[in-house]
Design an enzyme around this catalytic site. Structure first.
Site, PDB file in Angstrom:
ATOM      1  N   ARG A 120       0.841  -1.202   0.000  1.00 40.78           N
ATOM      2  CA  ARG A 120       0.000   0.000   0.000  1.00 40.78           C
ATOM      3  C   ARG A 120       0.862   1.232   0.000  1.00 40.78           C
ATOM      4  O   ARG A 120       1.741   1.375   0.854  1.00 40.78           O
ATOM      5  CB  ARG A 120      -0.893   0.049   1.235  1.00 40.78           C
ATOM      6  CG  ARG A 120      -2.047  -0.860   1.107  1.00 40.78           C
ATOM      7  CD  ARG A 120      -3.020  -0.647   2.249  1.00 40.78           C
ATOM      8  NE  ARG A 120      -3.806  -1.857   2.367  1.00 40.78           N
ATOM      9  CZ  ARG A 120      -4.607  -2.124   3.360  1.00 40.78           C
ATOM     10  NH1 ARG A 120      -4.742  -1.265   4.349  1.00 40.78           N
ATOM     11  NH2 ARG A 120      -5.292  -3.246   3.395  1.00 40.78           N
TER      12      ARG A 120
ATOM     13  N   SER B 235      -7.887  -1.007   0.711  1.00 43.81           N
ATOM     14  CA  SER B 235      -8.910  -1.257   1.724  1.00 43.81           C
ATOM     15  C   SER B 235      -9.664   0.002   2.140  1.00 43.81           C
ATOM     16  O   SER B 235     -10.342   0.614   1.336  1.00 43.81           O
ATOM     17  CB  SER B 235      -8.273  -1.945   2.925  1.00 43.81           C
ATOM     18  OG  SER B 235      -9.244  -2.305   3.852  1.00 43.81           O
ATOM     19  N   HIS B 236      -9.461   0.415   3.377  1.00 47.70           N
ATOM     20  CA  HIS B 236     -10.220   1.534   3.943  1.00 47.70           C
ATOM     21  C   HIS B 236      -9.438   2.840   3.840  1.00 47.70           C
ATOM     22  O   HIS B 236      -9.893   3.868   4.331  1.00 47.70           O
ATOM     23  CB  HIS B 236     -10.511   1.228   5.407  1.00 47.70           C
ATOM     24  CG  HIS B 236      -9.268   0.783   6.109  1.00 47.70           C
ATOM     25  ND1 HIS B 236      -8.791  -0.507   5.990  1.00 47.70           N
ATOM     26  CD2 HIS B 236      -8.375   1.442   6.865  1.00 47.70           C
ATOM     27  CE1 HIS B 236      -7.663  -0.620   6.645  1.00 47.70           C
ATOM     28  NE2 HIS B 236      -7.375   0.553   7.199  1.00 47.70           N
TER      29      HIS B 236
ATOM     30  N   ASP C  87     -16.266  -1.232   4.465  1.00 46.09           N
ATOM     31  CA  ASP C  87     -15.141  -0.397   4.036  1.00 46.09           C
ATOM     32  C   ASP C  87     -14.977  -0.404   2.517  1.00 46.09           C
ATOM     33  O   ASP C  87     -15.780  -1.000   1.794  1.00 46.09           O
ATOM     34  CB  ASP C  87     -13.845  -0.839   4.738  1.00 46.09           C
ATOM     35  CG  ASP C  87     -13.294  -2.141   4.199  1.00 46.09           C
ATOM     36  OD1 ASP C  87     -14.078  -2.952   3.680  1.00 46.09           O
ATOM     37  OD2 ASP C  87     -12.065  -2.348   4.300  1.00 46.09           O
TER      38      ASP C  87
ATOM     39  N   ASP D 170     -13.134  -1.867   0.267  1.00 47.08           N
ATOM     40  CA  ASP D 170     -13.093  -3.099  -0.519  1.00 47.08           C
ATOM     41  C   ASP D 170     -14.047  -4.169  -0.005  1.00 47.08           C
ATOM     42  O   ASP D 170     -14.032  -5.304  -0.486  1.00 47.08           O
ATOM     43  CB  ASP D 170     -11.660  -3.652  -0.590  1.00 47.08           C
ATOM     44  CG  ASP D 170     -11.135  -4.058   0.785  1.00 47.08           C
ATOM     45  OD1 ASP D 170     -11.498  -3.402   1.773  1.00 47.08           O
ATOM     46  OD2 ASP D 170     -10.363  -5.032   0.865  1.00 47.08           O
TER      47      ASP D 170
ATOM     48  N   ASP E  35     -14.448  -5.798   2.938  1.00 45.42           N
ATOM     49  CA  ASP E  35     -14.173  -6.901   3.862  1.00 45.42           C
ATOM     50  C   ASP E  35     -14.426  -6.526   5.320  1.00 45.42           C
ATOM     51  O   ASP E  35     -14.537  -7.393   6.170  1.00 45.42           O
ATOM     52  CB  ASP E  35     -12.763  -7.492   3.663  1.00 45.42           C
ATOM     53  CG  ASP E  35     -11.660  -6.466   3.761  1.00 45.42           C
ATOM     54  OD1 ASP E  35     -11.965  -5.273   3.973  1.00 45.42           O
ATOM     55  OD2 ASP E  35     -10.485  -6.849   3.620  1.00 45.42           O
ATOM     56  N   ARG E  36     -14.527  -5.228   5.617  1.00 43.89           N
ATOM     57  CA  ARG E  36     -14.799  -4.838   7.010  1.00 43.89           C
ATOM     58  C   ARG E  36     -16.272  -4.522   7.220  1.00 43.89           C
ATOM     59  O   ARG E  36     -16.961  -4.127   6.278  1.00 43.89           O
ATOM     60  CB  ARG E  36     -14.007  -3.575   7.366  1.00 43.89           C
ATOM     61  CG  ARG E  36     -12.531  -3.799   7.405  1.00 43.89           C
ATOM     62  CD  ARG E  36     -11.818  -2.569   7.905  1.00 43.89           C
ATOM     63  NE  ARG E  36     -10.418  -2.884   8.081  1.00 43.89           N
ATOM     64  CZ  ARG E  36      -9.570  -2.165   8.783  1.00 43.89           C
ATOM     65  NH1 ARG E  36      -9.971  -1.055   9.382  1.00 43.89           N
ATOM     66  NH2 ARG E  36      -8.306  -2.528   8.898  1.00 43.89           N
TER      67      ARG E  36
ATOM     68  N   THR F 179      -2.028 -10.407  14.014  1.00 45.97           N
ATOM     69  CA  THR F 179      -2.896  -9.497  13.268  1.00 45.97           C
ATOM     70  C   THR F 179      -2.767  -9.742  11.767  1.00 45.97           C
ATOM     71  O   THR F 179      -1.657  -9.810  11.249  1.00 45.97           O
ATOM     72  CB  THR F 179      -2.497  -8.053  13.592  1.00 45.97           C
ATOM     73  OG1 THR F 179      -2.724  -7.848  14.982  1.00 45.97           O
ATOM     74  CG2 THR F 179      -3.293  -7.058  12.787  1.00 45.97           C
TER      75      THR F 179
ATOM     76  N   GLU G 221     -11.386 -10.133  13.788  1.00 44.14           N
ATOM     77  CA  GLU G 221     -10.387  -9.212  14.311  1.00 44.14           C
ATOM     78  C   GLU G 221     -11.116  -8.004  14.894  1.00 44.14           C
ATOM     79  O   GLU G 221     -12.191  -7.623  14.411  1.00 44.14           O
ATOM     80  CB  GLU G 221      -9.459  -8.741  13.194  1.00 44.14           C
ATOM     81  CG  GLU G 221      -8.619  -9.832  12.600  1.00 44.14           C
ATOM     82  CD  GLU G 221      -7.519  -9.257  11.712  1.00 44.14           C
ATOM     83  OE1 GLU G 221      -6.413  -9.047  12.219  1.00 44.14           O
ATOM     84  OE2 GLU G 221      -7.787  -8.995  10.532  1.00 44.14           O
TER      85      GLU G 221
ATOM     86  N   SER H 147     -10.449  -5.144  14.404  1.00 46.40           N
ATOM     87  CA  SER H 147     -10.434  -4.073  13.420  1.00 46.40           C
ATOM     88  C   SER H 147     -11.611  -4.181  12.446  1.00 46.40           C
ATOM     89  O   SER H 147     -11.466  -3.906  11.269  1.00 46.40           O
ATOM     90  CB  SER H 147      -9.115  -4.111  12.661  1.00 46.40           C
ATOM     91  OG  SER H 147      -8.909  -5.420  12.144  1.00 46.40           O
TER      92      SER H 147
ATOM     93  N   LYS I 290     -11.958 -11.822   5.176  1.00 46.27           N
ATOM     94  CA  LYS I 290     -13.062 -11.357   6.006  1.00 46.27           C
ATOM     95  C   LYS I 290     -14.125 -10.794   5.074  1.00 46.27           C
ATOM     96  O   LYS I 290     -13.832 -10.467   3.924  1.00 46.27           O
ATOM     97  CB  LYS I 290     -12.596 -10.338   7.028  1.00 46.27           C
ATOM     98  CG  LYS I 290     -11.833  -9.160   6.473  1.00 46.27           C
ATOM     99  CD  LYS I 290     -11.250  -8.349   7.621  1.00 46.27           C
ATOM    100  CE  LYS I 290     -10.476  -7.155   7.129  1.00 46.27           C
ATOM    101  NZ  LYS I 290      -9.023  -7.326   7.259  1.00 46.27           N
TER     102      LYS I 290
HETATM  103  C1  G1P Z   1      -5.103  -3.425  10.103  1.00 49.09           C
HETATM  104  C2  G1P Z   1      -5.830  -4.160  11.192  1.00 49.09           C
HETATM  105  C3  G1P Z   1      -5.764  -5.643  10.952  1.00 49.09           C
HETATM  106  C4  G1P Z   1      -6.299  -5.967   9.561  1.00 49.09           C
HETATM  107  C5  G1P Z   1      -5.581  -5.138   8.516  1.00 49.09           C
HETATM  108  C6  G1P Z   1      -6.191  -5.312   7.132  1.00 49.09           C
HETATM  109  O1  G1P Z   1      -3.757  -3.784  10.110  1.00 49.09           O
HETATM  110  O2  G1P Z   1      -5.318  -3.836  12.457  1.00 49.09           O
HETATM  111  O3  G1P Z   1      -6.499  -6.303  11.936  1.00 49.09           O
HETATM  112  O4  G1P Z   1      -6.141  -7.322   9.270  1.00 49.09           O
HETATM  113  O5  G1P Z   1      -5.661  -3.746   8.856  1.00 49.09           O
HETATM  114  O6  G1P Z   1      -7.530  -4.928   7.088  1.00 49.09           O
HETATM  115  P1  G1P Z   1      -2.636  -2.866  10.797  1.00 49.09           P
HETATM  116  O7  G1P Z   1      -2.753  -1.514  10.167  1.00 49.09           O
HETATM  117  O8  G1P Z   1      -2.980  -2.816  12.240  1.00 49.09           O
HETATM  118  O9  G1P Z   1      -1.354  -3.582  10.504  1.00 49.09           O
HETATM  119 ZN    ZN Z   2     -10.723  -3.749   3.668  1.00 51.84          ZN
END
Ligand code: G1P
Ligand code: ZN
Length: 563
Positions: free
Chosen positions: A25, A117-118, A289, A291, A293-294, A358, A377, A379, A390
């Site tokens: 990313r 992602s988000h 979110d 994409d 998955d959240r 994680t 998770e 998150s 997820k």
């Molecule tokens: C964060 C979340 C983690 C999740 C990931 C991808 O990662 O804490 O649980 O799997 O985003 O969605 P982090 O930024 O903490 O490494």
């Molecule tokens: Zn995501």
């Protein structure tokens, strides 16, 4: 049929193409540098190696800015590297759960997911590329490390000349590349995923609940896709299949910049949903979110379900979902920082519960080995072994199944749960975009402290509350399936009474460092259940801040996000 010849392009190495918690990313502008994206795609294909010839890969993403340009690069590089076929989501769109679904359904070699992602999108936002393996899940460390190693020495990549393929149109295009056939199939982004959801859930009972009857009022839902990828999926499932009014489905057109939103479903960034549900007639709210998955789940008057509790409640009620009636419940799992509410359900039901580092990639092996059915998770990630990602919409449908089956409100379901199991209060403080050096120093400070032999047994106190240190470490995980070890996964301080403080640095940020502090405490006294989590956790939060000297190191008076 168009016939083309591949060619080799000389390139230079780019530093820092190391995939993080979930893929590579970076800012869009970083990916836009000449050869940057091509290098990474070539490295993925090289890492996959010998299995590539004639293989099929899935390609799609969350619709964010730069996605379509990258789809076209992938088509050209995959063609030149001997891939047989690409299944590309129409308009370049596939939610992350949909990619996982399609990889598994069509038994492809893997897939490339284009998402950050988000993280915010648009020309000044972020972009991301993630490789998923043939089980449909994010590539494990062994593969991402290999990709990274290749990016450090890459000298060239293969490509073909630009061929006009309209990815907005469902069609199949076959080219001759160096005399081999190469097919690009533009597929419906939504259908395979919706079909899977219909197999898993009992849509008719959810629909009955949502629409109500002369005897029972309708159950009003409000769904917010935050201008991310879930919009088309939400419309098909909630409007077409479940009869929810269009008006109750918000921000359902995927936008390249998410309309300026930060598409992360939590109390801070999904404030719109929270306010609408707080002040409106809704019984249930969900947001997803960028994409898809959240998820965030809230009940009437915006009663907030923490993701850790959500996991525990679903674990406790999994049998109401037809999929689990068929498969049985094989095991539960949570990421290490996630609140331990699900552990209590596991103990009571005699089902195994795993604790992984994680990142969703750590659940995959357990699922493939048939040892895990449901995991989550803190998150805002919840999911099951129906796929290897997820799954936000799945979580909302799982909750609606539970609500329909129990005939109770979200709040009542939580209160019942706490009365049985007690309540694990949980909060996470995020300090985003800190200076990386200071953040590392702070982590080092904590690590040095907790490594000292005198730390165990120490009493830490704040506001008349005392906590005795039982254990402290930098979390290390040995995968029970392949025995691979992931160490340095977060600093843990575990107290005698089950309370915990955890510190880790985010692995998904695109710049600077994000410090995450996770705080949890357990209460069995019912009079505490309705208390505000922030109030209950305040003493532990203070201990966590003092111990780490977080304010001194970062200069931050307050976190950027509290969940
Ligand atoms: C964060 C979340 C983690 C999740 C990931 C991808 O990662 O804490 O649980 O799997 O985003 O969605 P982090 O930024 O903490 O490494
Ligand atoms: Zn995501």
């Amino acid at each position: 049929m168009i016939a083309v010849a591949s060619s080799v392009v000389q390139t230079v190495v780019f530093e820092g193409q190391k995939p993080g918690t979930s893929g590579l990313r970076k800012a869009v502008t970083v990916f836009q540098q000449e050869h940057y994206t091509e290098n990474f795609i070539q490295a993925i294909l090289d890492a996959v190696g010998k299995d590539l010839a004639g293989s099929t890969l899935v390609v799609g993403g969350d619709g964010r800015f730069y996605g379509k340009a990258v789809v076209s690069k992938i088509i050209r590089i995959a063609a030149a590297n001997g891939v047989g076929k690409l299944l590309v989501g129409q308009n370049g769109i596939l939610s992350t759960p949909a990619v996982s679904t399609i990889i598994r359904k069509y038994k492809t070699l893997g897939g490339i997911v284009l998402t950050a992602s988000h993280n915010p999108g648009g020309p000044n936002g972020d972009f991301g590329i993630k490789y998923n393996c043939e089980n449909g899940g994010p590539a494990p460390d062994a593969v991402t490390n290999k990709i990274f190693e290749i990016t450090k020495t890459i000298k060239q990549y293969k490509t073909i000349p630009e061929v006009p393929i309209d990815i907005d149109k469902i069609q199949t295009v076959t080219l001759q590349v160096d005399g081999r056939s190469f097919t690009v199939e533009i597929i419906d982004s939504v259908k395979d995923y919706v079909d899977l959801m219909k197999e898993i859930f009992d849509f008719s009972s959810i629909k009955k609940k949502l629409l109500g009857s002369p005897e029972r009022p309708a159950f009003e839902v409000l769904i917010n896709s935050m201008n991310g990828v879930t919009g088309p999926y939400v419309k098909d499932i909630f409007e077409k299949e479940l009869g929810v009014k269009n008006l109750n489905l918000i921000n359902t057109t995927p936008l390249e910049d998410f309309g300026g939103l930060h598409p992360d479903p939590n109390l801070t960034y999904a404030e719109d949903l929270v306010n609408a549900v707080k002040n409106g007639p809704f019984d249930f709210g969900a947001a997803f979110d960028g994409d898809g998955d959240r998820n965030m789940i809230i009940g009437k008057k915006a009663f907030f379900v923490t993701p850790s509790d959500s996991l525990a409640v679903l674990a406790n009620n999994l049998k109401v979902i037809p999929y689990f009636q068929k498969t049985g419940v094989r095991g539960y799992a949570r990421s290490m920082p996630t609140g331990a509410a699900v552990d209590r359900v596991a103990t009571k039901t005699g089902i195994n519960c795993f604790q992984v580092p994680t990142g969703w990639k750590y659940f995959g092996n357990l699922m493939d080995a048939g040892r895990l059915s449901l995991c989550g998770e803190e998150s805002f990630g919840t999911g099951s072994d129906h796929i290897r990602e997820k799954d936000g919409i799945w979580a909302a449908l799982a909750w609606l199944s539970v609500v329909a089956s129990l005939g109770k409100s979200v709040e009542e379901i939580l209160m019942d749960h706490w009365r049985i199991y007690g309540r694990n209060f949980f909060t996470r403080y995020d300090y985003e975009n800190c200076n990386a050096e200071s953040a590392n120093k702070m982590i080092k400070e904590v690590e040095d402290k907790i490594e000292s032999p005198q730390f165990i047994g120490r009493i830490l106190s704040s506001q008349n509350k005392e906590y005795v240190v039982k254990e402290a470490d930098n979390y290390s995980y040995k995968d029970p399936v392949d025995n691979s070890v992931a160490d340095k996964q977060g600093l843990r301080i575990l107290f005698e009474d089950g309370s915990r403080i955890i510190y880790r640095l985010s692995g998904t940020g695109s710049s600077g460092a994000t410090i995450r502090v996770y705080i949890e405490s357990y209460e069995s006294d019912p009079s505490t259940f309705t208390e505000d989590a922030q109030k209950v956790l305040k003493p532990l939060v203070e201990i966590a801040l003092q111990l780490s000297k977080l304010k001194e190191y970062t200069g931050r008076e307050a976190p950027t996000v509290i969940t």
